[in-house]
Design an enzyme around this catalytic site. Structure first.
Site, PDB file in Angstrom:
ATOM      1  N   GLY A   1       0.834  -1.208   0.000  1.00  0.00           N
ATOM      2  CA  GLY A   1       0.000   0.000   0.000  1.00  0.00           C
ATOM      3  C   GLY A   1       0.863   1.249   0.000  1.00  0.00           C
ATOM      4  O   GLY A   1       1.900   1.282   0.658  1.00  0.00           O
TER       5      GLY A   1
ATOM      6  N   ASP B   1       5.398  -5.188   5.936  1.00  0.00           N
ATOM      7  CA  ASP B   1       5.948  -6.497   6.294  1.00  0.00           C
ATOM      8  C   ASP B   1       5.907  -7.498   5.143  1.00  0.00           C
ATOM      9  O   ASP B   1       6.835  -8.302   4.982  1.00  0.00           O
ATOM     10  CB  ASP B   1       5.286  -7.057   7.558  1.00  0.00           C
ATOM     11  CG  ASP B   1       3.767  -7.133   7.457  1.00  0.00           C
ATOM     12  OD1 ASP B   1       3.201  -6.637   6.460  1.00  0.00           O
ATOM     13  OD2 ASP B   1       3.161  -7.697   8.380  1.00  0.00           O
TER      14      ASP B   1
ATOM     15  N   ARG C   1       0.983  -4.760  -5.898  1.00  0.00           N
ATOM     16  CA  ARG C   1       1.141  -6.067  -5.253  1.00  0.00           C
ATOM     17  C   ARG C   1       1.447  -7.037  -6.386  1.00  0.00           C
ATOM     18  O   ARG C   1       0.855  -6.943  -7.459  1.00  0.00           O
ATOM     19  CB  ARG C   1      -0.125  -6.435  -4.503  1.00  0.00           C
ATOM     20  CG  ARG C   1      -0.508  -5.311  -3.516  1.00  0.00           C
ATOM     21  CD  ARG C   1      -1.411  -5.767  -2.398  1.00  0.00           C
ATOM     22  NE  ARG C   1      -2.039  -4.609  -1.755  1.00  0.00           N
ATOM     23  CZ  ARG C   1      -1.615  -4.054  -0.612  1.00  0.00           C
ATOM     24  NH1 ARG C   1      -0.565  -4.518   0.021  1.00  0.00           N
ATOM     25  NH2 ARG C   1      -2.248  -3.033  -0.093  1.00  0.00           N
TER      26      ARG C   1
ATOM     27  N   THR D   1       4.489   2.357   5.466  1.00  0.00           N
ATOM     28  CA  THR D   1       3.117   1.844   5.562  1.00  0.00           C
ATOM     29  C   THR D   1       2.368   2.699   6.569  1.00  0.00           C
ATOM     30  O   THR D   1       2.932   3.076   7.607  1.00  0.00           O
ATOM     31  CB  THR D   1       3.078   0.361   5.983  1.00  0.00           C
ATOM     32  OG1 THR D   1       1.742   0.026   6.360  1.00  0.00           O
ATOM     33  CG2 THR D   1       3.987   0.040   7.155  1.00  0.00           C
TER      34      THR D   1
ATOM     35  N   ASP E   1       0.165   1.739   8.483  1.00  0.00           N
ATOM     36  CA  ASP E   1      -0.386   0.917   9.571  1.00  0.00           C
ATOM     37  C   ASP E   1       0.390   0.941  10.888  1.00  0.00           C
ATOM     38  O   ASP E   1      -0.129   0.541  11.915  1.00  0.00           O
ATOM     39  CB  ASP E   1      -0.481  -0.549   9.120  1.00  0.00           C
ATOM     40  CG  ASP E   1      -1.511  -0.737   8.014  1.00  0.00           C
ATOM     41  OD1 ASP E   1      -2.434   0.095   7.946  1.00  0.00           O
ATOM     42  OD2 ASP E   1      -1.383  -1.682   7.229  1.00  0.00           O
TER      43      ASP E   1
ATOM     44  N   ARG F   1      -6.256  -3.372   8.941  1.00  0.00           N
ATOM     45  CA  ARG F   1      -6.835  -4.713   8.782  1.00  0.00           C
ATOM     46  C   ARG F   1      -6.413  -5.644   9.902  1.00  0.00           C
ATOM     47  O   ARG F   1      -7.182  -6.447  10.392  1.00  0.00           O
ATOM     48  CB  ARG F   1      -6.415  -5.309   7.421  1.00  0.00           C
ATOM     49  CG  ARG F   1      -7.382  -4.988   6.297  1.00  0.00           C
ATOM     50  CD  ARG F   1      -6.826  -5.424   4.978  1.00  0.00           C
ATOM     51  NE  ARG F   1      -5.648  -4.637   4.666  1.00  0.00           N
ATOM     52  CZ  ARG F   1      -4.595  -5.072   3.972  1.00  0.00           C
ATOM     53  NH1 ARG F   1      -4.549  -6.286   3.533  1.00  0.00           N
ATOM     54  NH2 ARG F   1      -3.579  -4.275   3.745  1.00  0.00           N
TER      55      ARG F   1
ATOM     56  N   ASP G   1       2.638  -1.141  11.839  1.00  0.00           N
ATOM     57  CA  ASP G   1       2.533  -2.515  12.332  1.00  0.00           C
ATOM     58  C   ASP G   1       3.872  -3.249  12.271  1.00  0.00           C
ATOM     59  O   ASP G   1       3.905  -4.477  12.301  1.00  0.00           O
ATOM     60  CB  ASP G   1       1.479  -3.289  11.519  1.00  0.00           C
ATOM     61  CG  ASP G   1       1.779  -3.304  10.022  1.00  0.00           C
ATOM     62  OD1 ASP G   1       2.703  -2.590   9.586  1.00  0.00           O
ATOM     63  OD2 ASP G   1       1.087  -4.024   9.285  1.00  0.00           O
TER      64      ASP G   1
END
Ligand code: ATP
Length: 328
Positions: A17, A109, A78, A132, A134, A178, A136
């Site tokens: 993303g 990741d 992707r 990213t 996120d 997500r 994460d």
């Protein structure tokens, strides 16, 4: 670090993303490479671009005027093909054709999982830069894009609060995430949300309803931030389940969606991107590989891909705790 010749030609790509600040990282990589008299090529469209030979040499002026822009000038994608041995063999052939002998991957990741395999199979030195929204990735306090995305979400919730409090409304606001609730948690604290629902802490509708019942009735509005990956479903689903059993408020749902990815990167994201972009090139020059460069407690850190992929980033327990205090 084992001995090998210093790279002479670095490839750089963005993958997964997109995130605000990726451009600032690309700029830092290109300029640091040129500063050190290295060739640098941009790979367009992530790993898919490497397989399809979408490669162009970049010079210092090619990255002018992008530091303030969201998205990624190298585009992102992707790639199913890169998940296969055959796809990665083609990717290596593209690197050889252009003389690229090292790779910098800006992504999340998944992108680093691919980078780790590519490095192991073909011996290409790879450094990852955490790009990213996120947040994460373990080992780094922040990822590039998280600060901007969280600010965007917070501003949207501020606006929603204005209308929510004019009508005694219960708003369910869905934010991105997500598998990780970091955007929901930080946005929840910063926008004064009453409750958050995140994938890392499955709570169920009962707990949410108890919290709503305990919320001071004099409150003119209540905002529940729902991470898109919450176990109860997204904001629409949570709202439906609550409405079926608890009908005290006029209920509304707002899904923020992709607006959170766009926009000019914040100061924090531009600075993080610049620091990690420079560090990635310098790390390659000093023999580093198969690591992500991040920042922890104000210092640059290098986290091996293998330890990164074994762990997940835990939610900040202190922020979770204070949310419960501040939302009374
Ligand atoms: P974001 O956190 O923004 O989603 P990401 O880097 O985690 O970013 P992914 O879609 O998971 O995004 O991964 C990006 C790409 O990395 C995939 O499309 C694929 O090409 C490659 N990739 C991911 N996992 C692997 C893997 N196990 N082996 C090879 N390649 C992989």
């Amino acid at each position: 670090m084992s001995f090998r010749p210093a790279p002479a030609h670095i490839g750089v790509l963005t993958s997964g993303g997109d995130a605000p600040g990726m451009n600032a990282a690309i700029r830092a990589v290109v300029r640091t490479a040129r500063f050190n008299n290295l060739e640098v090529s941009g790979i367009y469209g992530g790993y898919e671009g490497l397989i399809k030979n979408e490669v162009r040499k970049l010079n210092v002026r090619d990255v002018s005027n992008i530091i303030q822009r969201g998205g990624t000038m190298l585009r992102s994608a992707r790639s199913a093909a890169f998940r296969t041995t055959e796809g990665r063999t083609v990717a290596k052939a593209t690197m050889d054709r252009h003389g690229m002998d090292a790779l910098i991957v800006i992504g999340g990741d998944g992108s680093f999982a691919g980078a780790a395999i590519f490095q192991a199979e073909h011996g290409i030195p790879v450094i990852g830069i955490p790009g990213t929204i996120d947040n994460d990735l373990p080992g780094t306090d922040a990822t590039i894009g998280f600060d901007t995305a969280t600010n965007t979400a917070m501003e949207a919730v501020d606006r929603i609060r204005d209308t929510a409090s004019s009508h005694d409304r219960l708003f369910f606001v869905e934010v991105m995430g997500r598998t990780c609730g970091a955007i929901a948690l930080h946005c929840g604290i910063a926008a004064g949300a009453e409750y958050i629902m995140v994938p890392e802490r499955p709570q169920g509708i009962d707990e949410l309803i108890t919290a709503l019942e305990n919320t001071e009735r004099s409150k003119s509005s209540v905002i529940v931030i729902v991470a898109e990956g919450d176990e109860e479903g997204g904001a629409y689903e949570v709202a439906r389940k609550v409405k079926a059993r608890y009908d005290h408020y006029d209920t509304r749902v707002s899904v923020l969606g992709h607006v959170q990815r766009g926009g000019n990167p914040s100061v924090a994201d531009r600075v993080l991107a610049s620091l990690t972009g420079v560090a990635a090139v310098e790390r390659l020059l000093s023999g580093g590989s198969a690591e992500m460069v991040g920042q922890a407690n104000g210092k640059l850190v290098f986290i091996p891909f293998r330890s990164l992929l074994d762990q997940s980033q835990a939610l900040d327990g202190e922020l979770l705790r204070i949310l419960g205090i501040l939302s009374i």
